[in-house]
Design a protein around this motif. Structure first.
Motif, mmCIF file in Angstrom:
data_model
loop_
_atom_site.group_PDB
_atom_site.id
_atom_site.type_symbol
_atom_site.label_atom_id
_atom_site.label_comp_id
_atom_site.label_asym_id
_atom_site.label_seq_id
_atom_site.Cartn_x
_atom_site.Cartn_y
_atom_site.Cartn_z
ATOM 1 N N THR A 28 0.832 -1.211 0.000
ATOM 2 C CA THR A 28 0.000 0.000 0.000
ATOM 3 C C THR A 28 0.862 1.254 0.000
ATOM 4 O OG1 THR A 28 -0.052 0.137 2.402
ATOM 5 C CG2 THR A 28 -1.782 -1.193 1.362
ATOM 6 N N ARG A 29 0.246 2.341 -0.370
ATOM 7 C CA ARG A 29 0.961 3.621 -0.372
ATOM 8 C C ARG A 29 1.348 4.053 1.040
ATOM 9 N NH1 ARG A 29 -1.371 7.527 -5.040
ATOM 10 N NH2 ARG A 29 -1.106 6.054 -6.725
ATOM 11 N N TYR A 30 0.482 3.790 2.013
ATOM 12 C CA TYR A 30 0.819 4.218 3.374
ATOM 13 C C TYR A 30 2.036 3.453 3.888
ATOM 14 C CZ TYR A 30 -0.728 0.412 6.485
ATOM 15 O OH TYR A 30 -0.822 -0.755 7.186
ATOM 16 N N GLU A 31 2.177 2.176 3.520
ATOM 17 C CA GLU A 31 3.355 1.412 3.931
ATOM 18 C C GLU A 31 4.616 1.982 3.295
ATOM 19 O OE1 GLU A 31 1.545 -3.044 4.681
ATOM 20 O OE2 GLU A 31 2.033 -2.447 2.632
ATOM 21 N N HIS A 32 4.501 2.377 2.042
ATOM 22 C CA HIS A 32 5.630 2.975 1.335
ATOM 23 C C HIS A 32 6.026 4.301 1.994
ATOM 24 C CE1 HIS A 32 7.438 3.966 -2.887
ATOM 25 N NE2 HIS A 32 8.311 4.080 -1.930
ATOM 26 N N LEU A 33 5.051 5.154 2.267
ATOM 27 C CA LEU A 33 5.329 6.438 2.909
ATOM 28 C C LEU A 33 5.917 6.229 4.307
ATOM 29 C CD1 LEU A 33 5.244 9.508 2.917
ATOM 30 C CD2 LEU A 33 2.849 9.381 3.644
ATOM 31 N N ALA A 34 5.363 5.295 5.069
ATOM 32 C CA ALA A 34 5.886 5.005 6.409
ATOM 33 C C ALA A 34 7.329 4.526 6.315
ATOM 34 C CB ALA A 34 5.017 3.960 7.115
ATOM 35 N N PRO A 48 -6.116 10.216 4.477
ATOM 36 C CA PRO A 48 -6.112 8.936 5.197
ATOM 37 C C PRO A 48 -4.816 8.138 5.000
ATOM 38 C CG PRO A 48 -8.239 9.273 4.174
ATOM 39 C CD PRO A 48 -7.330 10.363 3.654
ATOM 40 N N THR A 49 -4.201 8.241 3.823
ATOM 41 C CA THR A 49 -2.925 7.563 3.583
ATOM 42 C C THR A 49 -1.844 8.130 4.482
ATOM 43 O OG1 THR A 49 -3.514 7.056 1.290
ATOM 44 C CG2 THR A 49 -1.158 7.081 1.830
ATOM 45 N N VAL A 50 -1.753 9.451 4.552
ATOM 46 C CA VAL A 50 -0.755 10.107 5.405
ATOM 47 C C VAL A 50 -1.027 9.764 6.864
ATOM 48 C CG1 VAL A 50 0.067 12.346 6.254
ATOM 49 C CG2 VAL A 50 -0.229 11.970 3.800
ATOM 50 N N ARG A 51 -2.275 9.860 7.262
ATOM 51 C CA ARG A 51 -2.641 9.586 8.653
ATOM 52 C C ARG A 51 -2.284 8.157 9.050
ATOM 53 N NH1 ARG A 51 -6.632 11.680 12.661
ATOM 54 N NH2 ARG A 51 -6.271 13.559 11.482
ATOM 55 N N LYS A 52 -2.550 7.201 8.158
ATOM 56 C CA LYS A 52 -2.262 5.801 8.468
ATOM 57 C C LYS A 52 -0.751 5.569 8.579
ATOM 58 C CE LYS A 52 -4.207 1.333 7.456
ATOM 59 N NZ LYS A 52 -5.099 0.551 6.640
ATOM 60 N N ALA A 53 0.034 6.210 7.725
ATOM 61 C CA ALA A 53 1.497 6.093 7.801
ATOM 62 C C ALA A 53 2.004 6.673 9.122
ATOM 63 C CB ALA A 53 2.149 6.806 6.617
ATOM 64 N N ILE A 54 1.489 7.833 9.497
ATOM 65 C CA ILE A 54 1.885 8.459 10.753
ATOM 66 C C ILE A 54 1.450 7.600 11.937
ATOM 67 C CG2 ILE A 54 1.476 10.439 12.277
ATOM 68 C CD1 ILE A 54 1.447 12.190 9.721
ATOM 69 N N ASP A 55 0.220 7.070 11.883
ATOM 70 C CA ASP A 55 -0.267 6.191 12.959
ATOM 71 C C ASP A 55 0.668 5.002 13.165
ATOM 72 O OD1 ASP A 55 -2.488 7.782 13.444
ATOM 73 O OD2 ASP A 55 -3.872 6.490 12.322
ATOM 74 N N ALA A 56 1.136 4.416 12.061
ATOM 75 C CA ALA A 56 2.039 3.260 12.156
ATOM 76 C C ALA A 56 3.335 3.647 12.861
ATOM 77 C CB ALA A 56 2.326 2.707 10.760
ATOM 78 N N LEU A 57 3.855 4.830 12.539
ATOM 79 C CA LEU A 57 5.113 5.271 13.157
ATOM 80 C C LEU A 57 4.912 5.702 14.608
ATOM 81 C CD1 LEU A 57 6.696 7.136 10.127
ATOM 82 C CD2 LEU A 57 7.119 4.816 10.930
ATOM 83 N N VAL A 58 3.734 6.189 14.941
ATOM 84 C CA VAL A 58 3.416 6.504 16.339
ATOM 85 C C VAL A 58 3.381 5.201 17.133
ATOM 86 C CG1 VAL A 58 1.599 7.319 17.898
ATOM 87 C CG2 VAL A 58 2.233 8.693 15.906
ATOM 88 N N GLU A 59 2.754 4.164 16.567
ATOM 89 C CA GLU A 59 2.687 2.859 17.237
ATOM 90 C C GLU A 59 4.078 2.274 17.465
ATOM 91 O OE1 GLU A 59 0.193 -0.444 16.115
ATOM 92 O OE2 GLU A 59 -1.408 0.963 15.605
ATOM 93 N N GLU A 60 4.984 2.524 16.533
ATOM 94 C CA GLU A 60 6.358 2.017 16.651
ATOM 95 C C GLU A 60 7.183 2.850 17.628
ATOM 96 O OE1 GLU A 60 8.244 1.684 12.800
ATOM 97 O OE2 GLU A 60 6.438 0.759 11.954
ATOM 98 N N GLY A 61 6.653 3.996 18.033
ATOM 99 C CA GLY A 61 7.379 4.859 18.957
ATOM 100 C C GLY A 61 8.352 5.808 18.282
ATOM 101 N N LEU A 62 8.279 5.915 16.939
ATOM 102 C CA LEU A 62 9.179 6.812 16.218
ATOM 103 C C LEU A 62 8.661 8.239 16.153
ATOM 104 C CD1 LEU A 62 10.226 4.464 13.285
ATOM 105 C CD2 LEU A 62 11.586 5.130 15.281
ATOM 106 N N LEU A 63 7.341 8.403 16.227
ATOM 107 C CA LEU A 63 6.719 9.723 16.205
ATOM 108 C C LEU A 63 5.839 9.885 17.435
ATOM 109 C CD1 LEU A 63 5.545 9.990 12.471
ATOM 110 C CD2 LEU A 63 7.647 10.901 13.489
ATOM 111 N N THR A 64 5.633 11.138 17.816
ATOM 112 C CA THR A 64 4.762 11.468 18.937
ATOM 113 C C THR A 64 3.785 12.532 18.487
ATOM 114 O OG1 THR A 64 6.574 11.069 20.476
ATOM 115 C CG2 THR A 64 4.703 12.317 21.306
ATOM 116 N N ARG A 65 2.502 12.318 18.794
ATOM 117 C CA ARG A 65 1.484 13.338 18.505
ATOM 118 C C ARG A 65 1.250 14.149 19.766
ATOM 119 N NH1 ARG A 65 -1.888 9.784 14.812
ATOM 120 N NH2 ARG A 65 -1.611 10.808 12.826
ATOM 121 N N ARG A 66 1.225 15.467 19.614
ATOM 122 C CA ARG A 66 0.882 16.358 20.715
ATOM 123 C C ARG A 66 -0.379 17.113 20.298
ATOM 124 N NH1 ARG A 66 6.821 18.848 21.419
ATOM 125 N NH2 ARG A 66 7.897 16.871 21.732
#
Length: 91
Positions: A27-33, A66-84
């Motif tokens: 998927t595109r979100y996996e590629h972006l992530a 939604p593609t961008v959001r899903k990529a970011i969500d994946a990286l948040v789950e991995e602990g690489l990104l933080t949402r404030r």
């Protein structure tokens, strides 16, 4: 913190690669992530750096929100990104 057009262009260039859904990315979100993960690993995106807004990333990469959001969500789950909430997303 707002990102200026020059910085957004630099981020897009740094992550540049067509975001088509070709293997090994289903998927595109996996590629972006993957691209964002690699940029973090190479320290192009460093700890504490803000990401451009979801809308800016959509425009830069020609993908839907939604593609961008899903990529970011994946990286948040991995602990690489933080949402404030109300501030943004940070490395």
């Amino acid at each position: 913190m707002a990102i200026n057009a020059e910085d957004l262009e630099a981020v897009a260039t740094m992550l540049a690669a067509p975001l088509d859904a070709t293997p090994p990315y289903a998927t595109r979100y996996e590629h972006l992530a993957h691209q964002m993960r690699d940029a973090i690993r190479r320290q192009v995106l460093r700890a504490g750096d803000p990401l451009p807004s979801e809308h800016q990333l959509c425009r830069a990469f020609g993908v839907s929100r939604p593609t961008v959001r899903k990529a970011i969500d994946a990286l948040v789950e991995e602990g690489l990104l933080t949402r404030r909430h109300g501030v943004g997303t940070f490395v």
